[in-house]
Design a protein around this motif. Sequence first.
Motif, mmCIF file in Angstrom:
data_model
loop_
_atom_site.group_PDB
_atom_site.id
_atom_site.type_symbol
_atom_site.label_atom_id
_atom_site.label_comp_id
_atom_site.label_asym_id
_atom_site.label_seq_id
_atom_site.Cartn_x
_atom_site.Cartn_y
_atom_site.Cartn_z
ATOM 1 N N LEU A 5 0.844 -1.180 0.000
ATOM 2 C CA LEU A 5 0.000 0.000 0.000
ATOM 3 C C LEU A 5 0.884 1.236 0.000
ATOM 4 C CD1 LEU A 5 -2.694 -1.058 2.653
ATOM 5 C CD2 LEU A 5 -2.781 -1.314 0.154
ATOM 6 N N LEU A 6 0.345 2.339 -0.466
ATOM 7 C CA LEU A 6 1.133 3.550 -0.664
ATOM 8 C C LEU A 6 1.776 4.053 0.627
ATOM 9 C CD1 LEU A 6 2.139 5.949 -2.290
ATOM 10 C CD2 LEU A 6 -0.153 6.948 -2.145
ATOM 11 N N ARG A 174 -7.082 -2.870 -0.068
ATOM 12 C CA ARG A 174 -6.314 -3.836 -0.852
ATOM 13 C C ARG A 174 -5.400 -3.093 -1.833
ATOM 14 N NH1 ARG A 174 -7.365 -7.344 2.875
ATOM 15 N NH2 ARG A 174 -9.455 -8.312 2.800
ATOM 16 N N PRO A 175 -4.309 -3.727 -2.242
ATOM 17 C CA PRO A 175 -3.436 -3.089 -3.240
ATOM 18 C C PRO A 175 -4.161 -2.737 -4.534
ATOM 19 C CG PRO A 175 -2.291 -4.915 -2.185
ATOM 20 C CD PRO A 175 -3.715 -4.979 -1.706
ATOM 21 N N SER A 176 -5.253 -3.424 -4.819
ATOM 22 C CA SER A 176 -6.004 -3.140 -6.047
ATOM 23 C C SER A 176 -6.910 -1.924 -5.919
ATOM 24 C CB SER A 176 -6.853 -4.359 -6.432
ATOM 25 O OG SER A 176 -7.759 -4.684 -5.382
ATOM 26 N N PRO A 197 -4.138 2.583 -8.831
ATOM 27 C CA PRO A 197 -4.251 1.771 -7.618
ATOM 28 C C PRO A 197 -2.997 1.837 -6.749
ATOM 29 C CG PRO A 197 -3.737 0.352 -9.467
ATOM 30 C CD PRO A 197 -3.906 1.753 -10.032
ATOM 31 N N HIS A 198 -3.148 1.414 -5.489
ATOM 32 C CA HIS A 198 -2.016 1.355 -4.564
ATOM 33 C C HIS A 198 -0.875 0.528 -5.132
ATOM 34 C CE1 HIS A 198 -3.489 3.089 -0.684
ATOM 35 N NE2 HIS A 198 -4.667 2.906 -1.262
ATOM 36 N N SER A 199 -1.195 -0.607 -5.742
ATOM 37 C CA SER A 199 -0.138 -1.499 -6.227
ATOM 38 C C SER A 199 0.760 -0.804 -7.240
ATOM 39 C CB SER A 199 -0.750 -2.755 -6.854
ATOM 40 O OG SER A 199 -1.666 -2.401 -7.893
ATOM 41 N N ALA A 329 1.598 5.565 -13.471
ATOM 42 C CA ALA A 329 2.084 5.879 -12.125
ATOM 43 C C ALA A 329 3.433 6.606 -12.123
ATOM 44 C CB ALA A 329 2.155 4.621 -11.260
ATOM 45 N N VAL A 330 3.433 7.774 -12.697
ATOM 46 C CA VAL A 330 4.525 8.761 -12.691
ATOM 47 C C VAL A 330 5.598 8.441 -13.723
ATOM 48 C CG1 VAL A 330 6.084 10.186 -11.334
ATOM 49 C CG2 VAL A 330 4.072 9.170 -10.235
ATOM 50 N N SER A 331 6.491 7.457 -13.436
ATOM 51 C CA SER A 331 7.563 7.167 -14.399
ATOM 52 C C SER A 331 7.689 5.668 -14.597
ATOM 53 C CB SER A 331 8.906 7.748 -13.928
ATOM 54 O OG SER A 331 9.459 6.994 -12.867
ATOM 55 N N ILE A 332 8.152 5.280 -15.797
ATOM 56 C CA ILE A 332 8.255 3.854 -16.091
ATOM 57 C C ILE A 332 9.561 3.498 -16.809
ATOM 58 C CG2 ILE A 332 7.077 3.915 -18.326
ATOM 59 C CD1 ILE A 332 5.461 1.407 -17.284
ATOM 60 N N THR A 333 10.297 4.528 -17.321
ATOM 61 C CA THR A 333 11.640 4.307 -17.852
ATOM 62 C C THR A 333 12.570 5.356 -17.255
ATOM 63 O OG1 THR A 333 11.452 5.762 -19.798
ATOM 64 C CG2 THR A 333 10.685 3.483 -20.050
ATOM 65 N N TYR A 334 13.893 5.097 -17.344
ATOM 66 C CA TYR A 334 14.846 6.013 -16.712
ATOM 67 C C TYR A 334 16.179 5.992 -17.432
ATOM 68 C CZ TYR A 334 17.236 1.959 -14.635
ATOM 69 O OH TYR A 334 17.935 0.788 -14.453
ATOM 70 N N TRP A 335 16.932 7.086 -17.239
ATOM 71 C CA TRP A 335 18.258 7.206 -17.842
ATOM 72 C C TRP A 335 19.024 8.300 -17.109
ATOM 73 C CZ3 TRP A 335 20.997 4.295 -20.948
ATOM 74 C CH2 TRP A 335 22.128 4.818 -21.571
#
Length: 599
Positions: A5-6, A174-176, A197-199, A329-335
């Motif tokens: 959970l968050l 729940r995480p969902s 969702p939290h997850s 949910a904000v970011s999904i790749t990075y460099w």
Amino acid sequence: LPERLLLDGFERMAAAHPDRVAVSFEGTSLSYGEFSARVNRLARHLIAQGVGPESLVGLLVSRSVDLVVGMYAVVAAGGAYVPLDPSHPGERIGYILDTAEPVCLLSTTADAQAVGIEPADAGLGGGGAVGGGRVAGGSVGTLAGVPVLALDTLDTSGFDAASLTDVDRLAPVRPSNTAYVIFTSGSTGRPKGVAVPHSAIANQVAWMLAQYPMDASDVYLQKTATTFDVSLWGYFLPLAAGAHLVVATPDGHRDPEYLARVIVEQRVTVTDFVPSMLTVFAAHTAVGSVPSLEHVFVIGEALPPETVTAMHAVSDAAVHNLYGPTEAAVSITYWQATGDESGSVPIGVPQWNSRVYVLDSRLHPVPEGVTGELYLAGDQLARGYVTRPDLSSDRFVASPFDAGRRMYRTGDLVRWQRVDGQAVLEYLGRTDFQVKFRGQRIELGEIESAFLAQPQVSQAAVVVAASQLGEQLVAYVVPAPGQQIVQTVLLDAVREILPTYMVPAAVVVLEAFPLNTSGKLDRKALPEPEFEAREFRAPSTPIEEIVAGVFADVLGVDRIGADDDFFALGGNSLIATQVAARVGQALDVQVPVRMLFEA
């Protein structure tokens, strides 16, 4: 990762380090114990009002300690918060409230008055029913039929300050379950609410803290608008790691001198920027003046290598380029950027528990070096759009690579390229009329709809046009029969509908739109806009002459009159930061950026 959970990390830190400083804002600080107590009391009050899992709660609060307390309390109660900006037009706020149908709206006395709430009837203040049977415990009024609770006057002292468990909540979390809903620009002319969702957000928090560890020695400067999902980094990362969260003053994100001063005074080690604002910050920050800064997260638009180089010239902080839509949910790749990249800095490689696909129109992977559309999959996908199953099914599609799982169709064009032998993603642009403009994701169709809602307009098209001042939003309009269009009047009307960052800098009136051979609008044939000054009246005082000189130099015009409008001449919020800094230096005074917006 085990599903989380968050607030799991924060609750551990609050229990382990109650005396450590958690949150600071303009000279006021709360320890983890004090902050947790305020959060838990308010959470119990919200539960008493019917807030629980899958309940939505509006959050109409300017940056402050109250904002952070309210945000955490909604999530602790099991609900999901819906951020609203008090500076946005009333029509937009009303539409979001009508769509989200929150149980209640958390605000402050000042913010509630600013948006014009309907005062509570004398008989309702103590807990009568309003708005469709909702309970207004401590309500100071209503907005769009939703009870408003003023956090600065609400008395929660009668509630327990201990941490909450599922026993205290209306139902187990729940995480969902949804943690937050952020409304982003919509192509139909209306914002769309992304339910995360939290997850998903818990995975993002866990990955960020594993990749960029924080501890008690770290200080995160939070300065991003709550309606922009990047704000979750600042609000939730530091407190999940036992670090110190410093909340910037409401207008502070526009002012590079203010930001540099706070970084020094608070010994800030981590913060985030959109690339365009990082460019301004680097240009107005003295070499070596922010020695505490260690990490800068950059997201929201393509990052030029020149911006990285400029930042490295004034600070030793590492610059991290991240990518992700609100739907992931904000970011999904990075460099990690070096400044040696050519073109733009890569958006990099996937974070853990996430997958990325570069596909053609038939959902087939394209070869390395070939442009395709970016699809995202994995644990960080949003649940979809609130009350919009049609749009959800259009953007969240079945994955041909993982039976029973979904992919999110981003609309972003990318390609795989090799950097030091590693395959990384390069961002190339959009497939549609959605654009990233100064860090904000904007549907040009939403702006066009605002113009078409005006009776004097029959056709409208909005583009992002290059100018000597950088990229500008420009509206092209065709008058309705028998109507005349006055730019100032039209823009004033549009400002009643759109937030400031979506209002074009200029309006170009045309008798008819240019069309291509298919009879469709030929956007490439639209004329270049001209930013015109008013009838010239010379500056009459030494201060007016100094200000006019700075305006003329920054805007690239020959002269500025005393009555000229900075924004009508093509000025924008980024250029305003340069003007404020230069006028302040010339007059040897502190000039807040907001003065330009209020003048």
